[in-house]
Every structure is written in structure tokens, then in C-alpha cells.
Design a protein around this motif. Structure first.
Motif, short mmCIF file in Angstrom:
data_model
loop_
_atom_site.label_atom_id
_atom_site.label_comp_id
_atom_site.label_asym_id
_atom_site.label_seq_id
_atom_site.Cartn_x
_atom_site.Cartn_y
_atom_site.Cartn_z
N PHE A 56 0.87 -1.18 0.00
CA PHE A 56 0.00 0.00 0.00
C PHE A 56 0.90 1.22 0.00
O PHE A 56 1.98 1.23 0.60
N SER A 57 0.45 2.28 -0.67
CA SER A 57 1.21 3.52 -0.72
C SER A 57 0.29 4.68 -0.34
O SER A 57 -0.94 4.54 -0.32
N ASN A 58 0.94 5.83 -0.07
CA ASN A 58 0.22 7.05 0.32
C ASN A 58 -0.69 6.80 1.53
O ASN A 58 -1.85 7.23 1.56
N PHE A 61 0.00 7.72 8.75
CA PHE A 61 0.80 6.97 9.71
C PHE A 61 -0.09 6.06 10.57
O PHE A 61 0.34 4.98 10.99
N ALA A 62 -1.33 6.47 10.80
CA ALA A 62 -2.24 5.62 11.57
C ALA A 62 -2.60 4.36 10.78
O ALA A 62 -2.59 3.25 11.32
N ASP A 63 -2.88 4.53 9.48
CA ASP A 63 -3.20 3.35 8.65
C ASP A 63 -1.97 2.47 8.47
O ASP A 63 -2.07 1.23 8.47
N ALA A 64 -0.79 3.09 8.33
CA ALA A 64 0.43 2.29 8.20
C ALA A 64 0.69 1.48 9.46
O ALA A 64 1.12 0.31 9.39
N ASN A 65 0.44 2.07 10.62
CA ASN A 65 0.61 1.33 11.87
C ASN A 65 -0.34 0.14 11.94
O ASN A 65 0.03 -0.95 12.39
N GLN A 66 -1.56 0.33 11.48
CA GLN A 66 -2.52 -0.77 11.49
C GLN A 66 -2.08 -1.90 10.56
O GLN A 66 -2.18 -3.09 10.90
N ALA A 86 4.82 4.21 2.20
CA ALA A 86 4.46 2.96 1.55
C ALA A 86 4.93 1.79 2.41
O ALA A 86 6.01 1.84 3.02
N VAL A 87 4.13 0.74 2.45
CA VAL A 87 4.46 -0.50 3.14
C VAL A 87 4.81 -1.53 2.08
O VAL A 87 4.01 -1.77 1.17
N MET A 88 6.01 -2.12 2.17
CA MET A 88 6.49 -3.07 1.18
C MET A 88 6.68 -4.44 1.84
O MET A 88 7.12 -4.52 2.99
N VAL A 89 6.34 -5.48 1.10
CA VAL A 89 6.49 -6.86 1.56
C VAL A 89 7.20 -7.63 0.46
O VAL A 89 7.27 -7.16 -0.69
N PRO A 90 7.74 -8.82 0.76
CA PRO A 90 8.34 -9.64 -0.30
C PRO A 90 7.37 -9.94 -1.43
O PRO A 90 6.15 -9.98 -1.25
N GLN A 91 7.94 -10.12 -2.61
CA GLN A 91 7.11 -10.28 -3.80
C GLN A 91 6.17 -11.48 -3.69
O GLN A 91 5.02 -11.42 -4.11
N GLU A 92 6.66 -12.56 -3.10
CA GLU A 92 5.81 -13.76 -3.01
C GLU A 92 4.73 -13.64 -1.95
O GLU A 92 3.82 -14.49 -1.90
#
Length: 557
Positions: A56-58, A61-66, A86-92
Motif C-alpha cells: 500500500f502507498s500514500n 501513519f495511523a493506517d500504516a501502523n494498522q 508505503a508498506v512493502m512486503v516480499p514479492q511472493e
């Protein structure tokens, strides 16, 4: 009794060598070893690090914490980019994380719609709060609808709905403003902006589309109200002309493609469209077809009228005189027949004729095609050589070109009265350039890059261990072992050399201690004890001691 040497402890030698260094060298060695180990671990982790993708991007900070709390709950590795939020996770794990977050009810869209009305309201809520909740829900629903457009990332709608009044002079019109955030490289067309304004205006009672303002994230007013009418009209006319040309060109391509072949011809259509608005009224008369509209006839006649009698100036209204009746009725008639009887006659006729008249009112349609120009060029025919090897080009004949011209004319609706022009010519096409698709080298493929990272990490660790750590530890062990012998002075040197000669024989010019002499002193003994022990050994067997000294001299040379 043989004197066997004591086993060498490598750890003690390393510690002894480390202790013989000064403080600065000890600190530097410790820092170097720690840095080497840290670098080795970092390289190993780098080689095993997965490729991260944006989840997820944009986000606020409250939504990112959740989101991060949910990812920790499911043990999914993540990274948080504070610059792009933005929150990044591994591709798989991208799809798995999105599904799990969706199951928990998380959505990047925090727009509140009419579901706000489903929430329980506090007891005694005022009418103002109810209206505010309804307006907020309506704004959220409109925002969701506008954000569903392809070019719109996010949208917000603000409504200004005045309170209804029973007095006409206090009536105020509602208004609305729309803020749209577009994706990078996207823009809204004029008709799309008009559609957004009409959508909002149709959702609010008594809201005029002119009272809706649409603004993008760059602060540009998209539906400006001071547009030049002539410019807008010219743009619409140009669009209409392009649409007619595209439709006619499609017809030409459809009819020539089966005949000539795909890519063997090129066609262009130019349309001269008349946008003049003409209204015409005609009134025509036909003098050859007169018709009688009205007729008036008058006839007058007077017979046997007596002439005027009496004294001039006397009254005309005098009683008649005494009449004499004749005894014979026919006598007067016969006598009167021979006299001339006075009389008058008048005929008058008036006739009105109407000419044949025709009145016609004509309003010419705007956007009529005034003239068409069509240009078609076809490539040479390609035929196989008679020997079956290779191909040869042949131009089209005049008859065949004429047939193609007739087909094109019928396809576009050719009209000689309008002055349309259709030209079909034959010209060889330039050979198409062969575009070579370069294959991705094997060293640029993704799996090779991953394998290379792991191989480089393994090589680096091996070089670190066998090139840095092992030599350093070996040097410390050697320094510690030699320091244990040299730490007691000359007696220590003799004792160390004699310990090395205990298991050797005097043969081959080497000294051996295999007799029944006493045990050699250890480095842990006192200096006086070691000197006395060596003196006793010299007294007992001076030849072996001399041989040991000779070997020292030869070794130094």
C-alpha cells in the motif's frame, strides 16, 4: 626415562599472543575482528534478502501502523518507506498479505459513505447532526463514484446545501466542489470533466451544473466558466470532422484489405465539412395557371319612363292628375304602338384572378460533407518466380487500378456533383526495416542475479575466514608459543631447544636425549631451578649440550 613434551594448547597460545600486544593493537584487533564478522553476516543477509514490492502507498501513519500490526501478527516481513508512506512486503507475499488484510476489514480507501447512517445514534441527536451525517454520507458516496474512474486515484466532494426557507426571497442555491487526485501521467478529458460535474449536479436537488467546481491536485480549474464559445465550437467541429474521416477510412480499409492484403496499401481520407447554418424561404408564382378568385356583375335597365313635367321650380311631389279611362281598351294601345318608347340599359362586371404561388421553407443541416478527397496507394504485386525460387514484383495494371478506384468510390459514397476526388495509384513500398529483438543476456536474468548474489556472498565469507581471520589467529598462536619460551631468558631458550631434541637421535648430526637423565625444567619453574637443572645436564652429558649449541649456530647461519 624419556622426556615427552607437553601438548600445545592453541587457545592458550592465542591468548598468550594477544596478551603480548600493547593496548592499542589489542583494541584495533578486536575492532577489526568484530567488523569482519559483522560484514560477513551482512553479506549473507544481503544474499538472502527477498525482492520487496509495494503493498500500500500514500498511507497515513495511523493506517500504516494498522497494516504493520497485522503483518507482524501473520509473521510477514515488511519494510516501511517514510518518504512515500508505503508498506512493502516480499514479492511472493504481496497477494497473501492483501487477502489477509481484506479479511480483517482493512482497506486503503477510508471514505465513509451511507454506512455512516447505519451506526447507532446517540439518544437525543439534534436535527443538525442528522443533516450533517447525511451530507457527509452523500459526499462519501459521490467520492467513491468519482474515484472509480480510470484516471482518478482519489476524490473528495464538498457540498454546500443551504437550509430550506419558506420565503422565496430567502431561497439560496446549493453548490459543490470536487477535488480529484489523478494518477501520474493521466489527465481528464473535457467530456470527462463535464460528466463529473453533471454527476454531482444530478445527485443534489436544485443544483445547477454551472455551480459545480472541479479542481485537480495541481490546483488547476478543470471546468472553467469563462471559456470562449468560439474555441469550444471549433474544437467540436474538428472532432466531428475527424470522426467522419475515420469512419470513411474504416470503410476503405475494410473493402481493400481482402483484395490487396494486409499491409499492402495505405489510404487517407480528407473531408470538407460545411458547418454553415442556412435557412431559406422561397415564394414562386406560375403565370400560366391563373385561377378566378371572385367575380361581381351589375345590370341596369329602364323602359317607358315618363319625362319630367311641371313648372320648373315647383315641388316634384305633386299628386297625379285625374285619369281618363278610355272607352275602348285597345285604342290607346294601338295608338301607342306607333310611338317610340324611351328606355335605358347598363351592364357592369368585376372579376378577380389569383396566380399560382408556391412558398417553401428550407433549413439546411449543419455538418454536411461539402467535398471528399480520398488517396490510396497500393504496393506492387509479389509473385513467385517460374522456377519456384524467390519472388518478383509486378506493377498493377490500369484495369485493376480502375477496379480498385470503383470499389473505393462506392465505399465512400462518391458524388461527382460535390466535386469528390478519388485517386488510386500503384507505387512500390520501401522495404520494412528488420527490427532485431535482442535477447536478454543470461547474466541479466533474474535467477542469475539471485544465484550470483549467493555465490558472491559465499566467496566473500571464505575470503574473510581464510584470508583474514585464520592468518590473524595463526599469527597470535605462533606469537604466544614463542613467547612462552622466550619469557624466561637464556634458560628458557636452552630448555626449549632441549625439549625439541628429546625425541630425536644424535644420528644424522642431530642431538637426542634418550638416556636416563632427569626431566627438563618446565617454563613454569623458577629461574634458579631452571639454571641448576641445565647445569646438571651439562655436567652429566656435555656432548649433547655441545651438539645443541652447534645446531643453534647452524640455524642462525
Amino acid at each position: 626415562m624419556d622426556n615427552a613434551p607437553a601438548p600445545v594448547d592453541a587457545n592458550k597460545n592465542v591468548m598468550a599472543g594477544f596478551n603480548n600486544l600493547n593496548i592499542l593493537r589489542q583494541v584495533g584487533l578486536m575492532i577489526g575482528l568484530a567488523a569482519s564478522i559483522a560484514i560477513g553476516f551482512a553479506v549473507v543477509l544481503w544474499s538472502q534478502q527477498p525482492d520487496y514490492r509495494v503493498l500500500f502507498s500514500n498511507l497515513s501513519f495511523a493506517d500504516a501502523n494498522q497494516v504493520i500490526e497485522q503483518l507482524r501478527l501473520y509473521n510477514i516481513p515488511y519494510k516501511f518507506d517514510t518518504d512515500g508512506r508505503a508498506v512493502m512486503v516480499p514479492q511472493e507475499n504481496v497477494h497473501q498479505a492483501r487477502l489477509k488484510l481484506a479479511a480483517e476489514g482493512f482497506s486503503a480507501d477510508k471514505t465513509v459513505g451511507f454506512e455512516l447512517l447505519d451506526q447507532e445514534q446517540a439518544l437525543g441527536a439534534s436535527q443538525f447532526m442528522e443533516n450533517a451525517r447525511f451530507r457527509r454520507g452523500l459526499e462519501g458516496e459521490l467520492s467513491r463514484t468519482i474515484a472509480s474512474l480510470v484516471a482518478v486515484r482519489n476524490a473528495r466532494v464538498h457540498l454546500a446545501i443551504p437550509k430550506d426557507s419558506v420565503f422565496i426571497r430567502d431561497q439560496r442555491k446549493p453548490s459543490a466542489s470536487v477535488f480529484v487526485e489523478l494518477f501520474a501521467g493521466r489527465k481528464l478529458e473535457r467530456n470527462q470533466v463535464a460528466a463529473i460535474a453533471n454527476l454531482v449536479a444530478s445527485s443534489i436537488p436544485s443544483l445547477n451544473v454551472k455551480d459545480v467546481t472541479v479542481v485537480d491536485q495541481k490546483g488547476r480549474l478543470l471546468n472553467t466558466r469563462d471559456e470562449d464559445v468560439d474555441v469550444v465550437l471549433a474544437a467540436k467541429q474538428l472532432e466531428y470532422t475527424a470522426k467522419i474521416e475515420a469512419q470513411l477510412l474504416n470503410r476503405v480499409n475494410s473493402i481493400l484489405q481482402p483484395v490487396v492484403g494486409m499491409g499492402r496499401f495505405r489510404a487517407e481520407v480528407s473531408a470538407d465539412v460545411d458547418f454553415t447554418a442556412v435557412e431559406q424561404t422561397d415564394e414562386l408564382y406560375n403565370p400560366d395557371l391563373p385561377s378566378l378568385r371572385s367575380e361581381q356583375t351589375m345590370e341596369e335597365s329602364a323602359v317607358g319612363t315618363n319625362p319630367p313635367r311641371g313648372v320648373p321650380g315647383a315641388l316634384a311631389n305633386q299628386p297625379p292628375g285625374a285619369g281618363n279611362v278610355p272607352e275602348v281598351a285597345g285604342a290607346g294601345a294601338e295608338g301607342g304602338a306607333n310611338r317610340s318608347v324611351p328606355g335605358s340599359s347598363r351592364n357592369q362586371a368585376t372579376r378577380n384572378y389569383e396566380l399560382d404561388r408556391t412558398i417553401s421553407y428550407t433549413k439546411h443541416q449543419m455538418g454536411r460533407v461539402r467535398r471528399l478527397t480520398v488517396a490510396v496507394v497500393v504496393d506492387d504485386l509479389v509473385a513467385v518466380n517460374p522456377d519456384g525460387e524467390g519472388t518478383q514484383r509486378q506493377p498493377w495494371s490500369d484495369n485493376e487500378l480502375q477496379r480498385l478506384t470503383v470499389l473505393v468510390q462506392d465505399a465512400v459514397g462518391f458524388s461527382a456533383n460535390r466535386g469528390d476526388s478519388v485517386n488510386v495509384i500503384n507505387s512500390p513500398f520501401a522495404p520494412a526495416e528488420q527490427i532485431e529483438v535482442e535477447e536478454v543476456p543470461i547474466w541479466q536474468q533474474e535467477w542469475v542475479m539471485d544465484l550470483g548474489k549467493q555465490v558472491l556472498a559465499a566467496l566473500f565469507v571464505l575470503i574473510l575466514v581464510f584470508g583474514i581471520l585464520r592468518p590473524v589467529l595463526k599469527n597470535l598462536a605462533t606469537t604466544g608459543g614463542s613467547a612462552a619460551m622466550t619469557g624466561i631468558g637464556a634458560a628458557g631458550d636452552v630448555s626449549a631447544e632441549l625439549e625439541g631434541l628429546e625425541d630425536s637421535d644424535i644420528a644424522d648430526d642431530r642431538v637426542t636425549f634418550s638416556g636416563d637423565g632427569g626431566m627438563l625444567p618446565t617454563p613454569n619453574e623458577s629461574f634458579d631451578y631452571q639454571v641448576n637443572a641445565i647445569r646438571s645436564m651439562v655436567a652429566e652429558d656435555p656432548a649433547r649440550v655441545a651438539q645443541a649449541v652447534r645446531q643453534w649456530v647452524l640455524k642462525d647461519e
